[in-house]
Write a protein that holds these residues in place. Structure first.
Motif, PDB file in Angstrom:
ATOM      1  N   GLY A 324       0.835  -1.190   0.000  1.00 33.51           N
ATOM      2  CA  GLY A 324       0.000   0.000   0.000  1.00 33.51           C
ATOM      3  C   GLY A 324       0.870   1.239   0.000  1.00 33.51           C
ATOM      4  N   PRO A 325       0.252   2.394   0.146  1.00 35.22           N
ATOM      5  CA  PRO A 325       1.016   3.648   0.094  1.00 35.22           C
ATOM      6  C   PRO A 325       1.942   3.785   1.299  1.00 35.22           C
ATOM      7  CG  PRO A 325      -1.253   4.069   0.743  1.00 35.22           C
ATOM      8  CD  PRO A 325      -1.186   2.629   0.336  1.00 35.22           C
ATOM      9  N   ILE A 326       3.023   4.522   1.103  1.00 36.36           N
ATOM     10  CA  ILE A 326       3.984   4.784   2.166  1.00 36.36           C
ATOM     11  C   ILE A 326       3.871   6.225   2.655  1.00 36.36           C
ATOM     12  CG2 ILE A 326       5.937   5.637   0.786  1.00 36.36           C
ATOM     13  CD1 ILE A 326       6.262   2.890   3.461  1.00 36.36           C
ATOM     14  N   ASN A 327       3.002   7.011   2.011  1.00 35.97           N
ATOM     15  CA  ASN A 327       2.804   8.402   2.430  1.00 35.97           C
ATOM     16  C   ASN A 327       1.422   8.879   2.001  1.00 35.97           C
ATOM     17  OD1 ASN A 327       3.042   9.033  -0.359  1.00 35.97           O
ATOM     18  ND2 ASN A 327       5.264   9.148  -0.131  1.00 35.97           N
ATOM     19  N   VAL A 328       1.056  10.057   2.483  1.00 36.11           N
ATOM     20  CA  VAL A 328      -0.203  10.704   2.137  1.00 36.11           C
ATOM     21  C   VAL A 328       0.097  11.818   1.146  1.00 36.11           C
ATOM     22  CG1 VAL A 328      -2.161  12.028   3.002  1.00 36.11           C
ATOM     23  CG2 VAL A 328      -1.213  10.167   4.376  1.00 36.11           C
ATOM     24  N   LYS A 329      -0.609  11.824   0.048  1.00 41.21           N
ATOM     25  CA  LYS A 329      -0.406  12.884  -0.942  1.00 41.21           C
ATOM     26  C   LYS A 329      -0.936  14.206  -0.397  1.00 41.21           C
ATOM     27  CE  LYS A 329       1.336  10.100  -3.998  1.00 41.21           C
ATOM     28  NZ  LYS A 329       2.776  10.162  -4.321  1.00 41.21           N
ATOM     29  N   LEU A 330      -0.083  15.192  -0.395  1.00 42.40           N
ATOM     30  CA  LEU A 330      -0.433  16.511   0.129  1.00 42.40           C
ATOM     31  C   LEU A 330      -0.273  17.568  -0.954  1.00 42.40           C
ATOM     32  CD1 LEU A 330       1.364  16.338   3.607  1.00 42.40           C
ATOM     33  CD2 LEU A 330      -1.086  16.105   3.166  1.00 42.40           C
ATOM     34  N   PRO A 331      -0.925  18.710  -0.797  1.00 41.98           N
ATOM     35  CA  PRO A 331      -0.717  19.792  -1.771  1.00 41.98           C
ATOM     36  C   PRO A 331       0.724  20.286  -1.746  1.00 41.98           C
ATOM     37  CG  PRO A 331      -1.999  20.558   0.119  1.00 41.98           C
ATOM     38  CD  PRO A 331      -1.911  19.073   0.231  1.00 41.98           C
ATOM     39  N   LYS A 332       1.107  20.980  -2.775  1.00 42.03           N
ATOM     40  CA  LYS A 332       2.485  21.452  -2.882  1.00 42.03           C
ATOM     41  C   LYS A 332       2.849  22.369  -1.725  1.00 42.03           C
ATOM     42  CE  LYS A 332       5.719  23.479  -6.191  1.00 42.03           C
ATOM     43  NZ  LYS A 332       5.881  24.028  -7.567  1.00 42.03           N
ATOM     44  N   ILE A 333       1.905  23.168  -1.288  1.00 40.13           N
ATOM     45  CA  ILE A 333       2.131  24.065  -0.152  1.00 40.13           C
ATOM     46  C   ILE A 333       1.324  23.553   1.035  1.00 40.13           C
ATOM     47  CG2 ILE A 333       1.863  26.401   0.742  1.00 40.13           C
ATOM     48  CD1 ILE A 333       2.226  27.449  -2.076  1.00 40.13           C
ATOM     49  N   VAL A 334       2.016  23.197   2.096  1.00 42.07           N
ATOM     50  CA  VAL A 334       1.377  22.690   3.311  1.00 42.07           C
ATOM     51  C   VAL A 334       1.258  23.825   4.318  1.00 42.07           C
ATOM     52  CG1 VAL A 334       1.570  21.070   5.223  1.00 42.07           C
ATOM     53  CG2 VAL A 334       2.284  20.376   2.934  1.00 42.07           C
ATOM     54  N   LYS A 335       0.026  24.059   4.782  1.00 45.25           N
ATOM     55  CA  LYS A 335      -0.209  25.093   5.795  1.00 45.25           C
ATOM     56  C   LYS A 335      -0.822  24.435   7.021  1.00 45.25           C
ATOM     57  CE  LYS A 335      -0.908  28.991   2.626  1.00 45.25           C
ATOM     58  NZ  LYS A 335      -1.814  30.101   2.229  1.00 45.25           N
ATOM     59  N   ALA A 336      -0.126  24.536   8.143  1.00 47.37           N
ATOM     60  CA  ALA A 336      -0.671  24.016   9.393  1.00 47.37           C
ATOM     61  C   ALA A 336      -1.717  24.977   9.922  1.00 47.37           C
ATOM     62  CB  ALA A 336       0.440  23.835  10.410  1.00 47.37           C
ATOM     63  N   PRO A 337      -2.807  24.481  10.458  1.00 51.56           N
ATOM     64  CA  PRO A 337      -3.845  25.374  10.990  1.00 51.56           C
ATOM     65  C   PRO A 337      -3.336  26.176  12.185  1.00 51.56           C
ATOM     66  CG  PRO A 337      -4.291  23.102  11.599  1.00 51.56           C
ATOM     67  CD  PRO A 337      -3.148  23.063  10.635  1.00 51.56           C
ATOM     68  N   GLU A 338      -4.042  27.254  12.475  1.00 48.77           N
ATOM     69  CA  GLU A 338      -3.628  28.113  13.585  1.00 48.77           C
ATOM     70  C   GLU A 338      -3.750  27.354  14.910  1.00 48.77           C
ATOM     71  OE1 GLU A 338      -4.649  32.574  15.358  1.00 48.77           O
ATOM     72  OE2 GLU A 338      -5.528  31.856  13.468  1.00 48.77           O
ATOM     73  N   GLY A 339      -2.738  27.488  15.720  1.00 49.55           N
ATOM     74  CA  GLY A 339      -2.733  26.807  17.010  1.00 49.55           C
ATOM     75  C   GLY A 339      -1.328  26.421  17.413  1.00 49.55           C
TER      76      GLY A 339
END
Length: 408
Positions: A324-339
């Protein structure tokens, strides 16, 4: 003690020469009608920052009374790069390039803390194969870290041969680490959401072979040192670190466990796959009670065996996992939510902490790093006070630190 000899003010009149016992004794010197007090001062000796006994650019300013250490001041910061400020102007993928460099012996584990913090902020659950592969690689990295100290510490006490044996075992593990990541020091294999890429075909078999080879030869290092009377004389009862000092200075890792502090995040606050490994009795926490340099060394040696067992358990578990997959596909720019969030991991040298504060942007507003080496060296003045200079080297080498990890 008085000695009479000719040559006084009048011919034939003897001169008294009083020899004091100990530096600064009263009446030392030639007397003319009374003793002379010779004042003494402690000597200040710099060890480092460029010195083979300091593991890098660490400077120790010692205050000595003869050969006895009455004070020790570690002076750090020669390798400070302002890495925490550099984190703030790089996105979460670029941070990994910097996060694995402060402790160059534990690069994979240092990457891990950052990605775990970002994934927690994102509420991201990584694939099971990535979780087990990360655990496997973290334990292999732990073995690499410990083997270097197991080889370099005896070198500081005058034994060069163990370094060759430890280097051979490190190369055996490095081969599989280099195959999967392409790097030998800064692996850059972690990614937010998993790992960079899948495991090469047949790689798990080669890991099993490497782990078995190292386990089979590890006893050679043990036989050379633990029963060696010179090594024992230089380390047993030297640099005893009490549990109270451990707690007061926040010392962690193998150093703390060698003093009887039974705390290991992999068991007590598990992350990755450590909860399952602990439940299956694969994870054993190695402790000692003596708290001296000998106990710290033997604790590190036994920890290598535990990590090799954990690596085998991870390999066996991964063989049972479906492809199965070894990672999660994410958008090119990763933004963590505020907190904000705080993640801590059981790095090879002790507890590493990562305090991440986000304002919802692609770069962290603040990423505070708590490194294990800083606390491990901060307690040094308490341990060496009253020891002789020769024992300083034995104690310093057994504190297991990386200078970049202190300065960060």
């Amino acid at each position: 003690m008085s000695v009479s000899e000719p040559g006084g003010d009048q011919p034939g009149t003897p001169t008294r020469l009083t020899v004091g016992v100990g530096a600064g004794a009263a009446g030392f010197g030639h007397e003319r009608g009374g003793g002379v007090d010779l004042g003494t001062a402690d000597m200040v000796l710099n060890v480092g920052p460029q010195h083979p006994a300091t593991h890098g650019v660490l400077r120790l300013r010692l205050t000595l009374d003869g050969e006895r250490i009455v004070g020790c001041e570690p002076i750090v910061g020669y390798m400070h790069r302002g890495v925490e400020k550099l984190f703030e102007v790089r996105d979460y993928r670029q941070i990994l390039v910097l996060a694995n460099r402060h402790d160059w012996l534990s690069a994979f584990s240092s990457e891990l803390g950052v990605v775990l913090a970002v994934e927690r902020m994102l509420g991201l659950e990584v694939p099971e194969r990535a979780t087990w592969a990360r655990t496997l690689l973290a334990e292999l990295n732990r073995v690499l870290n410990h083997l270097l100290f197991l080889g370099s510490y005896p070198l500081e006490l005058g034994a060069i041969t163990p370094l060759f044996y430890a280097t051979r075992e490190r190369e055996t593990i490095q081969e599989v680490m280099e195959e999967i990541s392409g790097g030998r020091m800064h692996y850059m294999f972690n990614r937010v959401g998993g790992l960079k890429e899948d495991l090469p075909a047949g790689w798990l078999d080669r890991v099993t072979s490497a782990v078995g080879a190292v386990r089979g030869r590890l006893g050679q290092i043990e036989d050379m040192l633990l029963d060696n009377e010179i090594f024992a004389a230089r380390t047993k009862g030297v640099g005893v670190l009490s549990p109270d000092l451990i707690h007061a200075y926040g010392v962690s890792g193998p150093i703390a466990r060698a003093s009887g502090v039974d705390f290991d995040l992999r068991r007590d606050e598990p992350y990755l796959a450590y909860a399952e490994l602990a439940a299956d009795k694969h994870l054993k926490v190695v402790t000692r009670t003596e708290g001296d340099s000998y106990a710290r060394f033997s604790c590190l040696l036994d920890q290598v065996r535990v990590s090799l067992d954990l690596a085998d358990a991870c390999v066996a578990r991964m063989r049972d996992l479906p492809q199965g997959p070894i990672n999660v596909k994410l958008p090119k720019i990763v933004k963590a939510p505020e907190g904000s969030t705080y993640v801590w991991t059981e790095n090879p040298l002790g507890i590493n902490g990562y305090y991440l504060v986000s304002r919802g942007e692609k770069t962290p507003w603040r990423l505070k790093l708590r490194s294990a080496s800083f606390n491990n060296i901060a307690v040094l003045p308490e341990v060496v006070r009253g020891c002789v200079v020769a024992d300083l080297i034995s104690i310093l080498g057994s504190m297991f630190f990386v200078v970049g990890d202190i300065d960060k």
